[in-house]
Design a protein around this motif. Structure first.
Motif, mmCIF file in Angstrom:
data_model
loop_
_atom_site.group_PDB
_atom_site.id
_atom_site.type_symbol
_atom_site.label_atom_id
_atom_site.label_comp_id
_atom_site.label_asym_id
_atom_site.label_seq_id
_atom_site.Cartn_x
_atom_site.Cartn_y
_atom_site.Cartn_z
ATOM 1 N N UNK A 1 0.122 13.389 6.498
ATOM 2 C CA UNK A 1 -0.466 14.026 7.679
ATOM 3 C C UNK A 1 -1.259 13.004 8.495
ATOM 4 N N UNK A 2 -1.820 12.020 7.805
ATOM 5 C CA UNK A 2 -2.601 10.971 8.468
ATOM 6 C C UNK A 2 -2.578 9.727 7.590
ATOM 7 N N UNK A 3 -2.519 8.552 8.243
ATOM 8 C CA UNK A 3 -2.615 7.303 7.509
ATOM 9 C C UNK A 3 -1.283 6.586 7.312
ATOM 10 N N UNK A 4 -1.374 5.395 6.716
ATOM 11 C CA UNK A 4 -0.217 4.537 6.461
ATOM 12 C C UNK A 4 -0.094 4.275 4.967
ATOM 13 N N UNK A 5 1.142 4.235 4.474
ATOM 14 C CA UNK A 5 1.421 3.922 3.063
ATOM 15 C C UNK A 5 2.475 2.825 3.018
ATOM 16 N N UNK A 6 2.252 1.799 2.207
ATOM 17 C CA UNK A 6 3.226 0.720 2.067
ATOM 18 C C UNK A 6 4.079 0.936 0.824
ATOM 19 N N UNK A 7 5.324 0.540 0.924
ATOM 20 C CA UNK A 7 6.259 0.555 -0.211
ATOM 21 C C UNK A 7 6.639 -0.890 -0.490
ATOM 22 N N UNK A 8 6.312 -1.399 -1.661
ATOM 23 C CA UNK A 8 6.492 -2.827 -1.918
ATOM 24 C C UNK A 8 7.004 -3.091 -3.329
ATOM 25 N N UNK A 9 7.545 -4.292 -3.499
ATOM 26 C CA UNK A 9 8.034 -4.752 -4.797
ATOM 27 C C UNK A 9 7.327 -6.063 -5.132
ATOM 28 N N UNK A 10 6.748 -6.131 -6.320
ATOM 29 C CA UNK A 10 6.039 -7.328 -6.778
ATOM 30 C C UNK A 10 6.909 -8.075 -7.774
ATOM 31 N N UNK A 11 7.076 -9.381 -7.567
ATOM 32 C CA UNK A 11 7.912 -10.204 -8.433
ATOM 33 C C UNK A 11 7.070 -10.900 -9.492
ATOM 34 N N UNK A 12 7.741 -11.388 -10.527
ATOM 35 C CA UNK A 12 7.035 -12.070 -11.617
ATOM 36 C C UNK A 12 6.329 -13.325 -11.131
#
Length: 262
Positions: A64-75
């Motif tokens: 409804x409000x705000x930003x969300x990140x979708x990420x992948x972290x590598x070794x």
């Protein structure tokens, strides 16, 4: 004036309607399905991890409000930010299909989101074809964004990538009702943009400064000032068809009769 949970649900549903307008008709039944399952509005602080990488999925969220990140972290410690969810977007939709997440979902800003229990959402999809179609559109829209990101990472220069992601964010913000065409609040750091585009922070800084010297944009403290949007879009080779594909001439317009035929 204080808004009730119902008021805020109506507003976010209107955002969804703007997104899918022209693809198919949002019926009263679809709106009712949203109202039925969107009962819990939660406030999440910036930095909250909704689902960790390799973590167990819970429920689906509608921002409804705000930003969300979708990420992948590598070794190696490197990070690739795959996408950003904005108001009106669903987060953790894969909870309907999988038990664990390959990506981290993190609140970039303070977030307000409706929690949609996965079992109730699944039941709504099973009984309402048009509701299922609406979520099908949402998934197809995200797939288009990800496909375009692959093109940028594989074939565009750093300068073109930067211009393209800025044009994309502006177009997405305009869909959800941001009306000022010359300034946008984009709460991302240069480091985060670098992790979206697959370049170094130094390279990101140099690219932004070059656009600033040419009087195309200025990006400071999360405020993007757009001085020559035409030039930015030309640099990017930007075509918003993959974002606005509900209005494309080659689209298939879904209607209740077409879904129920046969």
């Amino acid at each position: 004036m204080a808004f009730t949970v119902d008021d805020r649900l109506i507003q976010v549903t209107e955002v969804l309607i703007r997104k899918v307008s022209g693809f198919f008709d949002i019926t009263d039944e679809v709106s009712a399905s949203f109202s039925e399952i969107c009962t819990d509005l939660e406030e999440l602080e910036a930095g909250t991890v909704i689902v960790p990488q390799d973590g167990v999925y819970g429920d689906v969220f509608l921002l409804e409000r705000g930003w969300v990140t979708r990420s992948r972290h590598l070794e190696t410690g490197a990070r690739q930010i795959v996408n950003v969810a904005l108001p009106g977007d669903f987060v953790a939709m894969n909870a309907l299909l999988f038990s664990t997440s390959d990506f981290e979902l993190r609140c970039k800003t303070d977030v307000a989101a409706f929690r949609l229990p996965a079992d109730r959402l699944g039941s709504a999809l099973a009984r309402d074809p048009m509701f299922a179609a609406a979520l099908f559109w949402v998934n197809a829209h995200e797939e288009s964004l990800l496909a375009e990101r692959i093109v940028s990472l594989g074939r565009r220069t750093a300068r073109q990538r930067t211009a393209h992601v800025l044009c994309e964010l502006m177009a997405r913000l305009e869909i959800i009702g941001i009306t000022d065409p010359e300034q946008f609040i984009i709460p991302m750091s240069q480091e985060e943009f670098a992790d979206v585009l697959g370049i170094s922070v130094v390279h990101m800084n140099k690219t932004l400064r070059s656009f600033e010297r040419e009087d195309v944009i200025s990006f400071r403290n999360a405020l993007l000032l757009v001085k020559d949007r035409g030039k930015l879009e030309h640099e990017a080779g930007f075509d918003d068809g993959y974002i606005q594909f509900s209005s494309r001439k080659d689209r298939n317009a879904w209607r209740p009769s077409s879904l129920q035929a046969g």
